[in-house]
Design a protein around this motif. Structure first.
Motif, PDB file in Angstrom:
ATOM      1  N   GLY A 104      15.219  78.409  57.708  1.00 54.09           N
ATOM      2  CA  GLY A 104      14.766  79.205  56.790  1.00 54.09           C
ATOM      3  C   GLY A 104      14.210  78.680  55.378  1.00 54.09           C
ATOM      4  N   VAL A 105      13.919  77.211  55.472  1.00 60.94           N
ATOM      5  CA  VAL A 105      13.533  76.618  54.473  1.00 60.94           C
ATOM      6  C   VAL A 105      12.188  76.150  54.431  1.00 60.94           C
ATOM      7  CG1 VAL A 105      13.961  74.633  52.929  1.00 60.94           C
ATOM      8  CG2 VAL A 105      15.874  75.700  54.172  1.00 60.94           C
ATOM      9  N   HIS A 106      11.275  76.737  53.449  1.00 59.42           N
ATOM     10  CA  HIS A 106      10.044  76.243  53.445  1.00 59.42           C
ATOM     11  C   HIS A 106       9.890  74.864  52.829  1.00 59.42           C
ATOM     12  CE1 HIS A 106       8.116  80.481  53.372  1.00 59.42           C
ATOM     13  NE2 HIS A 106       9.014  80.906  52.518  1.00 59.42           N
ATOM     14  N   SER A 111      15.015  83.566  58.859  1.00 58.55           N
ATOM     15  CA  SER A 111      15.904  83.796  57.650  1.00 58.55           C
ATOM     16  C   SER A 111      16.686  82.653  57.161  1.00 58.55           C
ATOM     17  CB  SER A 111      16.671  85.042  57.866  1.00 58.55           C
ATOM     18  OG  SER A 111      17.675  84.926  59.087  1.00 58.55           O
ATOM     19  N   PHE A 112      17.150  82.834  55.921  1.00 56.91           N
ATOM     20  CA  PHE A 112      17.890  81.787  55.323  1.00 56.91           C
ATOM     21  C   PHE A 112      19.479  82.020  55.212  1.00 56.91           C
ATOM     22  CE2 PHE A 112      19.465  79.513  51.344  1.00 56.91           C
ATOM     23  CZ  PHE A 112      19.685  78.327  52.030  1.00 56.91           C
ATOM     24  N   SER A 140      14.084  85.400  49.183  1.00 56.32           N
ATOM     25  CA  SER A 140      15.393  84.772  49.727  1.00 56.32           C
ATOM     26  C   SER A 140      15.620  83.530  50.253  1.00 56.32           C
ATOM     27  CB  SER A 140      16.182  85.716  50.328  1.00 56.32           C
ATOM     28  OG  SER A 140      15.528  86.290  51.405  1.00 56.32           O
ATOM     29  N   ASN A 141      14.357  82.898  50.336  1.00 57.30           N
ATOM     30  CA  ASN A 141      14.036  81.802  51.035  1.00 57.30           C
ATOM     31  C   ASN A 141      13.748  80.582  50.380  1.00 57.30           C
ATOM     32  OD1 ASN A 141      13.204  83.844  53.266  1.00 57.30           O
ATOM     33  ND2 ASN A 141      13.971  81.819  54.415  1.00 57.30           N
ATOM     34  N   TYR A 164      12.882  79.171  44.717  1.00 53.46           N
ATOM     35  CA  TYR A 164      12.960  80.354  45.859  1.00 53.46           C
ATOM     36  C   TYR A 164      11.727  81.102  45.847  1.00 53.46           C
ATOM     37  CZ  TYR A 164      17.944  79.050  46.786  1.00 53.46           C
ATOM     38  OH  TYR A 164      18.977  78.566  47.077  1.00 53.46           O
TER      39      TYR A 164
END
Length: 298
Positions: free
Chosen positions: A128-130, A94-95, A151-152, A148
């Motif tokens: 939490g960052v692609h 999660s970010f 929420s990521n 985005y």
């Protein structure tokens, strides 16, 4: 009836080619080559996540581009959809924006040796960052993007300029958009900077993260604007940065001619090949990423 059907097929095919760069999609194996218009149409709908061609393909993005070579809207949208489709297959943490900001020094610790950039995808996934590398499509002139998915945040790079200085500046520019809380989507051509506050802020933050501006100024004054390879390498070592990053900045500031010392600007693609959507049959080898399906829903 045969002639009428043929004309309808030609019209449908023509429509498909205005919606997306079909030849590039096939060449890149994002869709499969087919002689069937029905099949091609279905694949395009699947790729864009629409139920029929009557739905409009629109993306709300802030895009910087050169006045002289307006990129093709359809190619930009196609590239973003590819990034999005791949990001949806990743499982990441999660970010929290504050956590990302706190981790910037840890990310920059990978900026000393070129080989260390292999750790970036996992570092970002854990925050939490692609993170994706999808080479740009023709006429898009893209270096990177930040937007985005739920929420990521997604950070995507194209490696259009396959050099260590370009990789790091683009990565930090996109991270700056996220850390600064910029909302919306940014598709960035770093050769053609749009004059607005958000882009200026992202550029300034990226530049300062990579090389402290006061320390850089002291180095410039000390060198009396004469920069030998040895001086650049020593300064880079003291700053825990690869010498190509320092040289790239000196090139950008026109303190060293662009043709000089280019052997320091090493390529990054060999190190990131396993993380790149590199238009071949191999799977993306990213930690926490599901295997990329080979079906038409890709």
């Amino acid at each position: 009836m045969g002639k009428e059907k043929k004309e309808q097929d030609i019209a449908r095919k023509s429509r498909l080619y205005t919606i997306a760069p079909i030849s590039e999609l096939i060449k890149n194996k994002w869709i499969q080559a087919t002689d069937s218009i029905d099949d091609l149409e279905q694949q395009i709908c699947n790729f864009f996540g629409i139920s029929s061609l009557d739905e409009t393909l629109q993306l709300d993005v802030n895009f910087r581009c050169s006045e002289h070579r307006e990129p093709e809207e359809t190619s930009r949208i196609t590239w973003i959809k590819r990034v999005e489709n791949l990001a949806k297959q990743q499982t990441i943490a999660s970010f929290e924006r504050k956590k990302l900001e706190t981790a910037i020094p840890e990310i920059l610790a990978c900026a000393k040796q070129v080989d260390s950039i292999v750790h970036i995808p996992k570092l970002l996934a854990d925050l939490g960052v692609h993170f994706l590398i999808v080479p740009h499509l023709s006429k898009t002139y893209l270096d990177g993007a930040a937007f985005y998915l739920n929420s990521n945040p997604i950070i995507a790079l194209t490696l259009r300029y396959d050099r260590i200085d370009s990789f790091w500046f683009t990565l930090m520019h996109e991270l700056a958009h996220i850390v600064l809380g910029h909302q919306g989507a940014y598709l960035d051509n770093l050769d053609a900077l749009e004059e607005n506050d958000e882009e200026r802020a992202a550029n300034e933050k990226a530049a300062n993260w990579l090389i402290n501006s006061q320390t850089l100024n002291e180095f410039i004054i000390r060198s009396k604007k004469v920069f030998s390879r040895k001086a650049i390498e020593e300064f880079a070592h003291n700053q825990n940065r690869h010498s190509g990053i320092i040289l790239g900045r000196l090139h950008y500031d026109k303190l060293v001619p662009h043709k000089n010392l280019r052997q320091l600007l090493v390529k990054v693609s060999p190190i990131l090949s396993h993380f790149t959507d590199n238009f071949c049959d191999s799977k993306l080898d990213i930690p926490q990423i599901a295997e990329v399906p080979t079906n038409d829903d890709d």
